[in-house]
Design an enzyme around this catalytic site. Structure first.
Site, PDB file in Angstrom:
ATOM      1  N   ALA A  89      34.381  69.543   2.807  1.00 55.38           N
ATOM      2  CA  ALA A  89      33.305  68.589   2.531  1.00 55.38           C
ATOM      3  C   ALA A  89      32.166  69.320   1.853  1.00 55.38           C
ATOM      4  O   ALA A  89      31.936  70.514   2.086  1.00 55.38           O
ATOM      5  CB  ALA A  89      32.804  67.927   3.818  1.00 55.38           C
ATOM      6  N   GLY A  95      29.187  68.982   2.516  1.00 58.91           N
ATOM      7  CA  GLY A  95      28.190  69.320   3.522  1.00 58.91           C
ATOM      8  C   GLY A  95      28.570  70.458   4.446  1.00 58.91           C
ATOM      9  O   GLY A  95      27.748  70.886   5.269  1.00 58.91           O
ATOM     10  N   TYR A  96      29.776  70.977   4.344  1.00 62.81           N
ATOM     11  CA  TYR A  96      30.195  72.079   5.209  1.00 62.81           C
ATOM     12  C   TYR A  96      29.553  73.383   4.725  1.00 62.81           C
ATOM     13  O   TYR A  96      29.903  73.903   3.665  1.00 62.81           O
ATOM     14  CB  TYR A  96      31.713  72.232   5.223  1.00 62.81           C
ATOM     15  CG  TYR A  96      32.472  71.119   5.908  1.00 62.81           C
ATOM     16  CD1 TYR A  96      31.816  70.162   6.684  1.00 62.81           C
ATOM     17  CD2 TYR A  96      33.860  71.024   5.785  1.00 62.81           C
ATOM     18  CE1 TYR A  96      32.521  69.150   7.311  1.00 62.81           C
ATOM     19  CE2 TYR A  96      34.570  70.010   6.416  1.00 62.81           C
ATOM     20  CZ  TYR A  96      33.892  69.076   7.176  1.00 62.81           C
ATOM     21  OH  TYR A  96      34.595  68.074   7.802  1.00 62.81           O
ATOM     22  N   GLY A  97      28.604  73.871   5.508  1.00 54.96           N
ATOM     23  CA  GLY A  97      27.905  75.089   5.126  1.00 54.96           C
ATOM     24  C   GLY A  97      27.143  74.945   3.829  1.00 54.96           C
ATOM     25  O   GLY A  97      26.999  75.912   3.082  1.00 54.96           O
ATOM     26  N   ASP A  98      26.639  73.715   3.563  1.00 53.62           N
ATOM     27  CA  ASP A  98      25.915  73.458   2.311  1.00 53.62           C
ATOM     28  C   ASP A  98      26.723  73.890   1.092  1.00 53.62           C
ATOM     29  O   ASP A  98      26.188  74.472   0.142  1.00 53.62           O
ATOM     30  CB  ASP A  98      24.553  74.168   2.307  1.00 53.62           C
ATOM     31  CG  ASP A  98      23.577  73.554   3.305  1.00 53.62           C
ATOM     32  OD1 ASP A  98      23.771  72.372   3.649  1.00 53.62           O
ATOM     33  OD2 ASP A  98      22.650  74.264   3.725  1.00 53.62           O
TER      34      ASP A  98
END
Length: 315
Positions: free
Chosen positions: A50, A52-55
């Protein structure tokens, strides 16, 4: 490992998926490389990430490995958009512009011109659902995504989104939904599973082992090197350790003893073979944990054990 079609589409994926939420943060490049190799060697194809995973760190790490560890066409690459933490706080934005910008960013980080499955990461009350879904249509028509889906939608939200896409022939049908689903978390069976089955969506189950609780590792306490001891996951793990959760864990462990399996194998096979499920998403901390999970490929629960687990875990 078996492969399965995703819902009513022609997209075919492995019956277990590789989750990468911690890649680029808790999981470094060397560990990620080992996991990806082990997953591919076991016949796994579905790799889920995604924006959003770890920006974006997870996507960047995957992008650095694909083409080096294995060819792009050897995996089914799935990512999500709509959730970010760049401002420090969790922010959900599923507006068309935000989603398409996120998709372009994902493609750049992943080093590819398209993803095989692009998913809206969460529902947003502030954005009309038809606007959100129009971004999915544009992603497919522009060639940036082959298939599209949703994630973390309730039953009525799933039905509304899928029905909207079916209403006009030019719209892209939803292929899948991704939801939390395990012996401890069965709420999706009330409404999401029936909606997905009725409307032709495959189901990807995230946290199929309830954050590791169903492996039995927390029966006597919280190991210092476990996710339960971390600030990111500790609170969620605690919610699974109530009386009901502990009872389910004990039932899983008894079943494992009787079958000569591990508790992990019992819990994972149970959710993998639930009606409507295409694949559980495995989020292993180490390659050894992943390999243990991949060992379920040829296992099937006896009907009497499955019925007993259904009974003890029913709400």
């Amino acid at each position: 490992m078996q492969t399965r079609l995703v819902g009513a589409t022609g997209l075919r994926v492995s019956s277990l998926g590789l989750g990468t939420m911690t890649w680029g943060r808790g999981t470094d490049e060397h560990e990620a490389r080992d996991q990806l190799i082990a997953f591919a060697e076991a016949g796994g194809t579905l790799v889920d990430t995604a924006a959003g995973y770890g920006d974006g760190a997870s996507e960047e790490l995957i992008g650095s490995l694909v083409g080096d560890v294995l060819a792009r066409d050897e995996i089914v690459l799935a990512t999500k958009a709509g959730i970010s933490r760049r401002s420090g706080a969790r922010r959900v934005d599923t507006s068309r512009g935000s989603l398409l910008r996120a998709l372009d960013g994902s493609l750049k980080r992943l080093g590819t011109d398209h993803v095989d499955l692009w998913q809206v990461h969460a529902w947003c009350d502030d954005v009309p659902v038809e606007e959100t879904l129009s971004a999915l249509d544009l992603a497919v028509s522009s060639g940036r995504a082959a298939y599209v889906g949703i994630s973390n939608y309730s039953g009525w939200q799933t039905a509304q989104a899928a029905t909207w896409q079916r209403a006009v022939p030019s719209r892209t049908l939803l292929a899948s939904t991704q939801m939390q689903y395990s012996l401890i978390a069965r709420e999706v069976e009330y409404d999401v599973v029936p909606a997905a089955q009725a409307l032709g969506l495959g189901i990807f189950a995230w946290s199929p082992l309830a954050g590791g609780v169903l492996t039995g590792k927390y029966r006597t306490g919280i190991p210092g090197d476990s996710r339960g001891a971390s600030s990111d996951f500790g609170r969620r793990i605690e919610t699974y350790l109530d009386d009901r959760g502990r009872g389910i864990v004990e039932a899983v462990c008894r079943a494992a003893d009787g079958l000569g399996w591990s508790p992990l194998q019992v819990a994972l096979v149970w959710v993998r073979d639930r009606p409507g499920v295409t694949a559980p998403i495995l989020g292993a901390r180490t390659c050894a944990q992943l390999q243990a999970a991949l060992g379920v490929a040829e296992l099937t629960l006896p009907p009497e054990i499955e019925a007993a687990l259904d009974d003890v875990s029913a709400d």
